[in-house]
Design an enzyme around this catalytic site. Sequence first.
Site, PDB file in Angstrom:
ATOM      1  N   GLU A  35       0.813  -1.215   0.000  1.00 17.96           N
ATOM      2  CA  GLU A  35       0.000   0.000   0.000  1.00 17.96           C
ATOM      3  C   GLU A  35       0.858   1.284   0.000  1.00 17.96           C
ATOM      4  O   GLU A  35       0.436   2.310  -0.526  1.00 17.96           O
ATOM      5  CB  GLU A  35      -0.920  -0.060   1.226  1.00 17.96           C
ATOM      6  CG  GLU A  35      -2.207   0.697   1.163  1.00 17.96           C
ATOM      7  CD  GLU A  35      -2.913   0.716  -0.177  1.00 17.96           C
ATOM      8  OE1 GLU A  35      -3.219   1.829  -0.640  1.00 17.96           O
ATOM      9  OE2 GLU A  35      -3.150  -0.358  -0.765  1.00 17.96           O
ATOM     10  N   HIS A  37       3.735   1.772  -1.653  1.00 12.22           N
ATOM     11  CA  HIS A  37       4.060   2.047  -3.063  1.00 12.22           C
ATOM     12  C   HIS A  37       2.821   2.571  -3.803  1.00 12.22           C
ATOM     13  O   HIS A  37       2.898   3.508  -4.589  1.00 12.22           O
ATOM     14  CB  HIS A  37       4.497   0.762  -3.768  1.00 12.22           C
ATOM     15  CG  HIS A  37       5.743   0.135  -3.227  1.00 12.22           C
ATOM     16  ND1 HIS A  37       5.741  -1.069  -2.571  1.00 12.22           N
ATOM     17  CD2 HIS A  37       7.040   0.536  -3.248  1.00 12.22           C
ATOM     18  CE1 HIS A  37       6.974  -1.393  -2.220  1.00 12.22           C
ATOM     19  NE2 HIS A  37       7.789  -0.430  -2.606  1.00 12.22           N
ATOM     20  N   GLN A  61      22.641  -1.395  -5.069  1.00 14.12           N
ATOM     21  CA  GLN A  61      22.388  -0.783  -3.756  1.00 14.12           C
ATOM     22  C   GLN A  61      22.412  -1.800  -2.611  1.00 14.12           C
ATOM     23  O   GLN A  61      22.107  -1.462  -1.474  1.00 14.12           O
ATOM     24  CB  GLN A  61      21.090   0.025  -3.765  1.00 14.12           C
ATOM     25  CG  GLN A  61      19.827  -0.758  -3.885  1.00 14.12           C
ATOM     26  CD  GLN A  61      18.635   0.152  -4.137  1.00 14.12           C
ATOM     27  OE1 GLN A  61      18.506   0.739  -5.209  1.00 14.12           O
ATOM     28  NE2 GLN A  61      17.761   0.311  -3.160  1.00 14.12           N
ATOM     29  N   LYS A 149       9.393   7.223   3.939  1.00 16.82           N
ATOM     30  CA  LYS A 149       9.896   6.014   4.600  1.00 16.82           C
ATOM     31  C   LYS A 149      11.425   5.920   4.472  1.00 16.82           C
ATOM     32  O   LYS A 149      12.117   5.561   5.405  1.00 16.82           O
ATOM     33  CB  LYS A 149       9.204   4.810   3.961  1.00 16.82           C
ATOM     34  CG  LYS A 149       9.851   3.485   4.159  1.00 16.82           C
ATOM     35  CD  LYS A 149       9.455   2.916   5.470  1.00 16.82           C
ATOM     36  CE  LYS A 149      10.233   1.679   5.855  1.00 16.82           C
ATOM     37  NZ  LYS A 149      10.834   0.944   4.769  1.00 16.82           N
ATOM     38  N   ASP A 150      11.941   6.265   3.270  1.00 13.90           N
ATOM     39  CA  ASP A 150      13.385   6.257   3.037  1.00 13.90           C
ATOM     40  C   ASP A 150      13.853   7.717   3.003  1.00 13.90           C
ATOM     41  O   ASP A 150      14.220   8.239   1.953  1.00 13.90           O
ATOM     42  CB  ASP A 150      13.695   5.550   1.720  1.00 13.90           C
ATOM     43  CG  ASP A 150      13.205   4.114   1.727  1.00 13.90           C
ATOM     44  OD1 ASP A 150      13.980   3.231   2.089  1.00 13.90           O
ATOM     45  OD2 ASP A 150      12.014   3.887   1.405  1.00 13.90           O
ATOM     46  N   VAL A 176       3.209   5.256   4.791  1.00 17.78           N
ATOM     47  CA  VAL A 176       1.977   4.478   4.994  1.00 17.78           C
ATOM     48  C   VAL A 176       2.295   3.352   5.972  1.00 17.78           C
ATOM     49  O   VAL A 176       3.311   2.657   5.831  1.00 17.78           O
ATOM     50  CB  VAL A 176       1.455   3.915   3.655  1.00 17.78           C
ATOM     51  CG1 VAL A 176       0.227   3.047   3.883  1.00 17.78           C
ATOM     52  CG2 VAL A 176       1.143   5.048   2.693  1.00 17.78           C
ATOM     53  N   SER A 185       6.690  -2.178   4.487  1.00 13.00           N
ATOM     54  CA  SER A 185       7.964  -2.415   3.819  1.00 13.00           C
ATOM     55  C   SER A 185       7.923  -3.780   3.163  1.00 13.00           C
ATOM     56  O   SER A 185       7.314  -4.719   3.707  1.00 13.00           O
ATOM     57  CB  SER A 185       9.102  -2.382   4.854  1.00 13.00           C
ATOM     58  OG  SER A 185      10.252  -3.014   4.327  1.00 13.00           O
TER      59      SER A 185
HETATM   60  P1  AMP Z   1      11.319   0.358  -2.509  1.00 19.88           P
HETATM   61  O1  AMP Z   1      10.536  -0.555  -3.391  1.00 19.88           O
HETATM   62  O2  AMP Z   1      11.444  -0.113  -1.113  1.00 19.88           O
HETATM   63  O3  AMP Z   1      12.626   0.781  -3.143  1.00 19.88           O
HETATM   64  O4  AMP Z   1      10.471   1.701  -2.393  1.00 19.88           O
HETATM   65  C1  AMP Z   1      10.054   2.415  -3.532  1.00 19.88           C
HETATM   66  C2  AMP Z   1       9.476   3.732  -3.089  1.00 19.88           C
HETATM   67  O5  AMP Z   1       8.369   3.499  -2.216  1.00 19.88           O
HETATM   68  C3  AMP Z   1      10.468   4.597  -2.299  1.00 19.88           C
HETATM   69  O6  AMP Z   1      10.316   5.941  -2.686  1.00 19.88           O
HETATM   70  C4  AMP Z   1      10.040   4.367  -0.873  1.00 19.88           C
HETATM   71  O7  AMP Z   1      10.357   5.433  -0.011  1.00 19.88           O
HETATM   72  C5  AMP Z   1       8.543   4.238  -1.037  1.00 19.88           C
HETATM   73  N1  AMP Z   1       7.961   3.513   0.102  1.00 19.88           N
HETATM   74  C6  AMP Z   1       8.345   2.319   0.604  1.00 19.88           C
HETATM   75  N2  AMP Z   1       7.625   2.009   1.693  1.00 19.88           N
HETATM   76  C7  AMP Z   1       6.764   3.042   1.909  1.00 19.88           C
HETATM   77  C8  AMP Z   1       5.761   3.321   2.885  1.00 19.88           C
HETATM   78  N3  AMP Z   1       5.492   2.483   3.884  1.00 19.88           N
HETATM   79  N4  AMP Z   1       5.082   4.477   2.763  1.00 19.88           N
HETATM   80  C9  AMP Z   1       5.351   5.357   1.760  1.00 19.88           C
HETATM   81  N5  AMP Z   1       6.273   5.143   0.815  1.00 19.88           N
HETATM   82  C10 AMP Z   1       6.976   4.010   0.878  1.00 19.88           C
END
Ligand code: AMP
Length: 284
Positions: A35, A37, A61, A149-150, A176, A185
């Site tokens: 949710e 993403h 990374q 989140k990041d 979220v 996550s």
């Molecule tokens: P990732 O797939 O973990 O590389 O995340 C892709 C994007 O989704 C990044 O910009 C993250 O910061 C964002 N993201 C990951 N988890 C969350 C969350 N719980 N709430 C909001 N954005 C998120």
Amino acid sequence: MKVVRSAVALQKLLLPLKKKGLRIGFVPTMGALHEGHLSLVRRCRQACDVTVVSIFVNPLQFGPKEDLKKYPRNTTRDIRLLERARADILYLPDEKTFYPPGFQTTVRVSVLSEPLCGRTRPTHFAGVTTVVARLLGIVRPDLLILGQKDFQQYQVVRRMIMDLEWPVKLVMAPIVREKDGLAMSSRNVRLSKTERLEAPKIYRALRLVRQAALKGERSAAQLKKILKRALSAIAGARVDYAEIVDAESLLPVVKLLPNRTYLAAAAVFFSDARLIDNMLLRVK
Ligand code: AMP
């Protein structure tokens, strides 16, 4: 939703849309979507005419001892979720075409990449900025959406975009959370049942810090102590870091001053799954 696997195919799709003057928004991800993403996708749809999402588990990374192989992948489910969220284009490159033989460029933001996650993951942010630079070069969006989140990733990418004067607007979307407060996550699926029950305490620890700051605690050392103590009390958790920093420079601070923004940030290991979370602090 159109799914494309090559940069050329993506650019062919985007060119006529750009010529029409449509606004292109971009949400980069590593898949295993949740949710969090999807909230970025929705945000993008509100602000743009065309929403492009990428899914690419970027090997650059991950450190040599990190969880690249164990990183969850489920493209079929991801495509279904993105269709439901009404993304327009999914860019799904494979590793060989994305980093072809001979690829040797690294984009690195220096100082902002060093503290917090950079301490435990010294090559992580160079991997992030390299992949984001490459993706921005391919997609050339008007808008880039990243999640809070990041938070360090957001600041590092923001610096890169400013330093290189790229014509893209960066937007940060809020975190979220699950109902119990755990930040969503892709790595949460790797928690055991008992770890999953303990993990929301990371958010509770951050809230304790915010409450203390709201009640008038201005000493960063005291706030850090509150955070560290609460995180250390979580069963099965190993604290990687617990910090109170300036939200822009990510450097440690001594005292919280009015009308400035600070960040309480934490990283915690449950077995070898590393979870991060953060909270912005602002005092009157
Ligand atoms: P990732 O797939 O973990 O590389 O995340 C892709 C994007 O989704 C990044 O910009 C993250 O910061 C964002 N993201 C990951 N988890 C969350 C969350 N719980 N709430 C909001 N954005 C998120």
